[in-house]
Design an enzyme around this catalytic site. Structure first.
Site, short mmCIF file in Angstrom:
data_model
loop_
_atom_site.label_atom_id
_atom_site.label_comp_id
_atom_site.label_asym_id
_atom_site.label_seq_id
_atom_site.Cartn_x
_atom_site.Cartn_y
_atom_site.Cartn_z
N CYS A 123 38.77 38.35 31.76
CA CYS A 123 38.65 37.72 31.40
C CYS A 123 37.36 37.01 30.53
O CYS A 123 36.03 37.74 30.70
CB CYS A 123 39.45 36.36 31.55
SG CYS A 123 39.99 35.62 29.87
N HIS B 73 44.98 39.26 31.91
CA HIS B 73 44.67 38.69 33.09
C HIS B 73 45.59 39.76 33.50
O HIS B 73 46.57 39.63 34.43
CB HIS B 73 45.36 37.27 33.68
CG HIS B 73 44.01 36.35 33.09
ND1 HIS B 73 43.11 36.09 33.63
CD2 HIS B 73 43.70 35.93 31.49
CE1 HIS B 73 42.15 34.90 33.27
NE2 HIS B 73 42.96 34.83 32.09
N GLU C 214 46.02 39.88 37.19
CA GLU C 214 46.27 39.75 38.41
C GLU C 214 47.89 39.12 38.36
O GLU C 214 49.01 39.41 39.09
CB GLU C 214 45.46 39.11 39.13
CG GLU C 214 45.27 37.79 38.18
CD GLU C 214 44.07 37.60 36.64
OE1 GLU C 214 43.92 38.40 36.96
OE2 GLU C 214 43.64 36.21 36.86
N1 GLN Z 1 36.43 30.18 28.75
C1 GLN Z 1 36.78 32.01 28.42
C2 GLN Z 1 37.46 31.64 27.32
O1 GLN Z 1 37.95 30.44 26.54
C3 GLN Z 1 37.58 32.74 29.14
C4 GLN Z 1 39.13 32.16 29.55
C5 GLN Z 1 39.15 32.67 31.48
O2 GLN Z 1 38.42 33.36 32.12
N2 GLN Z 1 40.55 32.88 31.22
O3 GLN Z 1 37.64 32.86 26.16
#
Ligand code: GLN
Length: 536
Positions: A384, A510, A512
């Site tokens: 992410c 994600h 995970e």
């Molecule tokens: N802050 C980033 C976004 O909002 C990544 C979010 C995250 O790592 N879950 O796109």
């Protein structure tokens, strides 16, 4: 149709006793005996969901397939049971009140005074029954967050009491998790805190059927008898839950203590067959007999609280067992990582993971970690914000856009390689408005991702607002960073890789969140495998 049975799990004495793990372990045993089981959690706080909570407050926010932002215990439920949870599996006081207040505004209470009893408790009971009514489950386990006696959990305990009465004899069971502390100076285990917490529960009209006793020392027959006698439960219903080296041993320990049998007897369900825990035992064996060790570093800004990266840590445990190696994860605070100390801090690790996160704090450290991994051919996994970081670093140091950034971190950058999508720009509320939940992704044949998954069509869960900006895709790709995973509907870049690097993969989603004991996540397995190879 057979009647759905309900098990309630409450906690006494103190928080952090591991109700989630006990609930998940009991569920695993019942599932292994052939029952269709799900677990739901009721949290007594007033946030509508944990999505707006700082990770320091409550650990990781776990996201379900349907895009609910939930308590991290749901992660344990999925990892243990290998079945998906949903929005209905996590309810907070905020959500309950929100519904009741909306109903009141619609005039649904027909002029009545709206009160905790019956309106809030009715809404809680309605939600406690939803999963059971779906027809998908034989047994629904409900974990009540907090500790019995807390003011804020009273409406839940009262709802539980009413429901137990309404469901009728042998359709529900109450498992109370409690602490039996060991007083070193006296050399004794103490039963009094448990007696008190059972008494508090009784005052609220609930009598526990089973006591699960967290303890540092084995509880002998004498203490068990004392607990049974003074708490008024059957002797075989006092279950010892001794501290173990891994949460994955808990189902086996509960099996030995016959927790599942005691509960099934109370529910008048058959316990004819022995549970099938073959896969689980094989996993445990591999976990406990690693053939090698690999050291991986996680670079993130919430490292003071490992629960903030719960699912990542667990995914490493699953991937380690699958590679028959012990994955040792160290944490480095991205805020304190800079150009001068990056080499000293990062060298020696077989793999680098840059973690998810929000906001500008610590972003520079993440970019240094990406650069170090890229330039030194160290297996790299960006998740992410970690993926966004590798796009920014590549755009700056390889493409040559020296001020490239995410518009989340620098609103006025001329080169916003990571930017908000048009539909996100219109949103002003914070809660529940990110790109959330499961999205399709198509992988490029021959890519590292496709090799890891062994297929080209996948679904993964998201939780972010920002995206790889289309405008820069060509430039970045020409310079050697490939987009190997794409959302087929929107064309958004979901995975980036550097082909010339041994293993450099950044994912916008994600992974995970979908790693389970029975299905370790393929990208974590491949990353650990790549790290093992650099180790040799
Ligand atoms: N802050 C980033 C976004 O909002 C990544 C979010 C995250 O790592 N879950 O796109």
């Amino acid at each position: 149709m057979t009647k759905v049975k309900y098990i309630f799990v409450t906690g006494g004495v103190t928080s952090s006793l591991g109700k989630g793990i006990i609930a998940a372990s009991l569920a695993k045993l019942l599932q292994a005996r052939g029952y269709r089981v799900t677990i739901q959690k009721f949290d007594p706080y007033i946030n509508v969901d944990p999505g707006t909570l700082n990770p320091y407050e409550h650990g990781e926010c776990y996201v379900t397939e349907d895009g609910a932002e939930t308590d991290l215990d749901l992660g344990h439920y999925e990892r243990f049971l290998n079945v998906h949870t949903s929005q209905s599996n996590n309810v907070t006081t905020g959500r309950v009140y929100q519904t009741v207040i909306q109903n009141e505004r619609k005039g649904e209470y027909l002029g009545k005074t709206v009160q905790v009893i019956p309106h809030i408790t009715d809404e809680i009971k309605r939600r406690m029954l939803i999963l059971g009514e779906s027809g998908d489950y034989d047994i629904v386990i409900t974990e009540i967050g907090g500790t019995v006696g807390d003011i804020e959990s009273l409406p839940y305990v009262e709802s539980m009491r009413q429901l137990i009465w309404e469901l009728g004899e042998s359709n529900s069971a109450v498992v109370h998790l409690t602490l039996v502390p060991y007083l070193r100076a006296a050399g004794e285990l103490k039963t009094k805190p448990t007696q008190h917490s059972v008494k508090s529960l009784s005052e609220l009209g609930i009598h526990p059927d089973v006591l699960v006793c967290r303890t540092e020392q084995p509880i002998g027959a004498e203490i068990k008898r004392k607990l049974a006698l003074f708490c008024n439960v059957q002797l075989n219903s006092v279950i010892e839950a001794i501290d173990l080296s891994t949460i994955y041993e808990v189902p086996m320990a509960m099996l030995k203590e016959k927790l599942d049998k005691v509960v099934l007897t109370k529910l008048k369900l058959k316990a004819a067959t022995e549970p099938d825990l073959k896969q689980w035992s094989e996993f445990l064996f591999r976990l406990e007999h690693p053939k090698s060790e690999v050291r991986i570093v996680l670079v993130g800004k919430y490292v003071e609280l490992p629960d903030a990266y719960k699912s990542i840590n667990e995914a490493f445990i699953h991937a380690g067992a699958s590679n028959e190696c012990d994955v040792k994860v160290d944490y480095i605070h991205s805020e304190y990582l800079n150009e001068e100390n990056a080499t000293a801090k990062l060298q020696g690790y077989a793999g680098i993971l840059v973690a998810p996160g929000f906001g500008p704090r610590g972003i520079d450290g993440k970019l240094h970690a990406v650069r170090f991994a890229r330039e030194n051919n160290i297996p790299f996994f960006g998740i992410c914000l970690g993926m966004q970081s590798c796009v920014i670093e590549f755009a700056r140091n390889v493409v040559g856009l020296s001020d490239a950034h995410s518009s989340e971190m620098s609103e006025n950058t001329k080169n916003p390689v990571i930017d908000l999508m048009e539909e996100q720009k219109k949103i002003t509320n914070y809660g529940g408005t990110m790109r959330l939940g499961s999205y399709d992704c198509e992988l490029e044949k021959g890519s590292k991702a496709a090799k890891a998954y062994g297929k080209t069509k996948i679904k993964e869960r998201h939780r972010h607002r920002y995206e790889f900006n289309d405008v820069f895709k060509e430039q970045v790709q020409t310079a050697g960073m490939r987009i190997t995973g794409t959302n087929p509907r929107t064309g958004l870049a979901e995975i980036v890789e550097i082909e010339s690097h041994p293993w450099f993969v950044g994912v916008q989603f994600h992974p995970e969140l979908k790693s389970t004991v029975e299905n370790p996540h393929p990208l974590f397995v491949a990353f650990v495998n790549a790290a093992l190879k650099t180790n040799q």
